[in-house]
Enzyme design. Structure first.
Site, PDB file in Angstrom:
ATOM      1  N   THR A  33      10.524   4.704 -19.279  1.00 21.58           N
ATOM      2  CA  THR A  33      11.774   4.985 -19.987  1.00 21.58           C
ATOM      3  C   THR A  33      12.842   3.952 -19.626  1.00 21.58           C
ATOM      4  OG1 THR A  33      12.201   6.518 -18.182  1.00 21.58           O
ATOM      5  CG2 THR A  33      11.506   7.476 -20.261  1.00 21.58           C
ATOM      6  N   SER A  65       4.479 -14.993   5.848  1.00 19.20           N
ATOM      7  CA  SER A  65       4.054 -13.628   5.541  1.00 19.20           C
ATOM      8  C   SER A  65       3.002 -13.202   6.547  1.00 19.20           C
ATOM      9  CB  SER A  65       3.467 -13.559   4.125  1.00 19.20           C
ATOM     10  OG  SER A  65       2.633 -12.420   4.023  1.00 19.20           O
ATOM     11  N   GLY A 118      -0.592  -2.811  -5.104  1.00 15.70           N
ATOM     12  CA  GLY A 118      -1.299  -2.412  -6.325  1.00 15.70           C
ATOM     13  C   GLY A 118      -1.438  -0.910  -6.499  1.00 15.70           C
ATOM     14  N   ALA A 119      -0.702  -0.128  -5.717  1.00 18.49           N
ATOM     15  CA  ALA A 119      -0.847   1.327  -5.806  1.00 18.49           C
ATOM     16  C   ALA A 119       0.231   1.949  -6.688  1.00 18.49           C
ATOM     17  CB  ALA A 119      -0.790   1.935  -4.401  1.00 18.49           C
ATOM     18  N   LEU A 121       3.487   1.654  -6.029  1.00 14.64           N
ATOM     19  CA  LEU A 121       4.605   2.078  -5.176  1.00 14.64           C
ATOM     20  C   LEU A 121       5.661   0.982  -5.054  1.00 14.64           C
ATOM     21  CD1 LEU A 121       2.694   3.928  -2.324  1.00 14.64           C
ATOM     22  CD2 LEU A 121       3.699   4.842  -4.386  1.00 14.64           C
ATOM     23  N   GLU A 156      11.176 -10.755 -11.641  1.00  8.27           N
ATOM     24  CA  GLU A 156       9.919 -10.334 -12.293  1.00  8.27           C
ATOM     25  C   GLU A 156       9.807 -10.982 -13.666  1.00  8.27           C
ATOM     26  OE1 GLU A 156       7.520  -8.247 -11.126  1.00  8.27           O
ATOM     27  OE2 GLU A 156       8.496  -7.375  -9.372  1.00  8.27           O
ATOM     28  N   ASP A 168      12.489   0.188 -10.329  1.00 10.27           N
ATOM     29  CA  ASP A 168      11.908  -0.027  -8.998  1.00 10.27           C
ATOM     30  C   ASP A 168      12.909  -0.686  -8.058  1.00 10.27           C
ATOM     31  OD1 ASP A 168       9.776   0.854 -10.416  1.00 10.27           O
ATOM     32  OD2 ASP A 168       8.677  -1.034 -10.392  1.00 10.27           O
ATOM     33  N   TYR A 218       1.357  -3.971 -19.965  1.00  8.82           N
ATOM     34  CA  TYR A 218       2.703  -3.429 -19.750  1.00  8.82           C
ATOM     35  C   TYR A 218       3.677  -4.083 -20.726  1.00  8.82           C
ATOM     36  CZ  TYR A 218       7.068  -2.294 -17.301  1.00  8.82           C
ATOM     37  OH  TYR A 218       8.332  -1.838 -16.989  1.00  8.82           O
TER      38      TYR A 218
END
Ligand code: GLA
Length: 380
Positions: A33, A65, A118-119, A121, A156, A168, A218
């Site tokens: 949404t 990292s 990739g979950a 979250l 993104e 997010d 997406y």
């Protein structure tokens, strides 16, 4: 995690780094949404990304990292875009900060996280947010938090190829312990709702599947919604986003748009209303209604928006069978987790059954995450 980061920072750069942290997120309801100008209802969680960062007096970033055991250096022009995937999130944040008139001096950084990748979250939003927040602070830019979320979102769009909404990054930056946040993605207005469902647990079941091409699928969903909104706008000029449209207005253009665009839009219009219904139900302490809405969302995401998959549908069905109050696919979809609102007394048996039956069918166990609604971006 903290000690490891600080130790690595010291050994790499021979000085102390300042620690910052930001979080992954869950979303109780309001999926797909955000880029339609509708409502979302997320919260930050107790899985996050932590970074030690400190200016280095050069015009380059030097970043390590811990999770990828990988080191990169980059400057701050478009030509400096890193080849690897992970540093692009940080590079993008630097570039988007510059585009907004912020200063970005060279810095050293070491980071690590425990948001499962990739979950669904939002590990990437946590990464963007921790750097957006820290870079804003160490340069004294004074950019507002909502704009920092937009820096993550534009990262993104412009550097990672995903035309995501704002949810997010917003949740990662604005998260507050014990509260979910209802955000109106059109106006930017938001409201905190204390979330302490007495007698229930919120648990995520991770299918551990991530479908290829999820990003392009997406983006295609978003295009469908934009086409539907444009068709409706021709009759109702006040429709800026699909979320502004009434269901009836969608019916009016049924013959002018593809069947696929129609069912995508049908889902979105229903979902925007469900967020409001869930917020009302929460204020009454009516968890049965909250749960029922979650099942409705799953149905919509699976059959109309078509972002579910066999593994997610399997877990959703199993939740119903185990009389779990609410269950649905969470986040962008195409794999990842279901979010489940389950009565304390049913928790054990549900988890056991889910692990057993899922493993039998798919050959691996789902991962279980007991999430706690936590604070978002901050300096430690
Ligand atoms: C991803 C995107 C968000 C949102 C969700 C679906 O997480 O990053 O902006 O669109 O999918 O609700």
């Amino acid at each position: 995690m903290k000690d490891q980061i600080l130790t690595k920072f010291r050994s790499l750069f021979g000085k102390e780094g300042q620690l910052y942290m930001s979080s992954g997120r869950i979303n109780l309801i309001g999926e797909h949404t955000d880029y339609n100008g509708g409502y979302v209802f997320p919260g930050a969680i107790n899985f996050g990304i932590m970074a030690a960062i400190e200016p280095n007096g050069t015009n380059k970033a030097r970043v390590f990292s811990l999770d990828f055991n990988d080191y990169v250096e980059f400057g701050f022009t478009e030509e400096d875009k890193p080849e690897q995937h992970w540093p692009r999130y940080i590079f993008g944040v630097c570039m988007e900060t510059l585009k907004r008139g912020g200063k970005v001096q060279g810095f050293d950084a070491v980071f690590a996280g425990n948001v499962p990748l990739g979950a669904g979250l939002s590990s990437s939003a946590a990464l963007e947010s921790v750097f957006a927040y820290a870079i804003n602070e160490i340069n004294g830019n004074g950019i507002e938090k909502f704009e920092l979320a937009k820096i993550g979102q534009s990262t993104e769009h412009n550097y990672c190829g995903v035309k995501c909404g704002i949810m997010d990054q917003f949740a990662s930056l604005f998260g507050k312990e014990g509260s979910l946040i209802r955000l109106d993605c059109k106006t930017g207005e938001y409201k905190y709702f204390p979330f302490h469902p007495k007698g229930y647990k919120l648990v995520l079941l991770d299918t551990c599947v991530k479908h290829l091409l999820a990003d392009s699928a997406y983006n295609k969903r978003r295009e469908s919604c934009e086409r539907a909104a444009a068709a409706i706008r021709a009759n109702h000029p006040e429709v800026e986003f699909l979320s502004d449209a009434k269901r009836l207005w969608l019916d009016e253009v049924r013959d002018q748009i593809s069947q696929e665009d129609f069912i995508r839009a049908e889902y979105v219009i229903g979902e925007v209303q469900r967020v409001l219904d869930v917020c009302d139900a929460l204020e009454r302490g009516d968890y049965e209604t909250v749960g029922e809405m979650m099942y409705q969302t799953h149905f919509g995401l699976s059959r109309l928006y078509e972002v579910s998959c066999e593994e997610l549908d399997f877990l959703n069905k199993l939740a119903r069978k185990c009389e779990v109050t609410g269950s649905r696919v969470m986040g962008g979809g195409f794999g990842g987790c279901t979010i489940n609102l389950v009565k304390n007394e049913l928790y054990e048996s549900f988890i056991n059954k889910a692990v057993q039956e899922f493993t039998l069918k798919f050959g691996h166990a789902p991962k279980i995450y007991n999430v706690v609604i936590s604070d978002g971006a901050r300096k430690l």
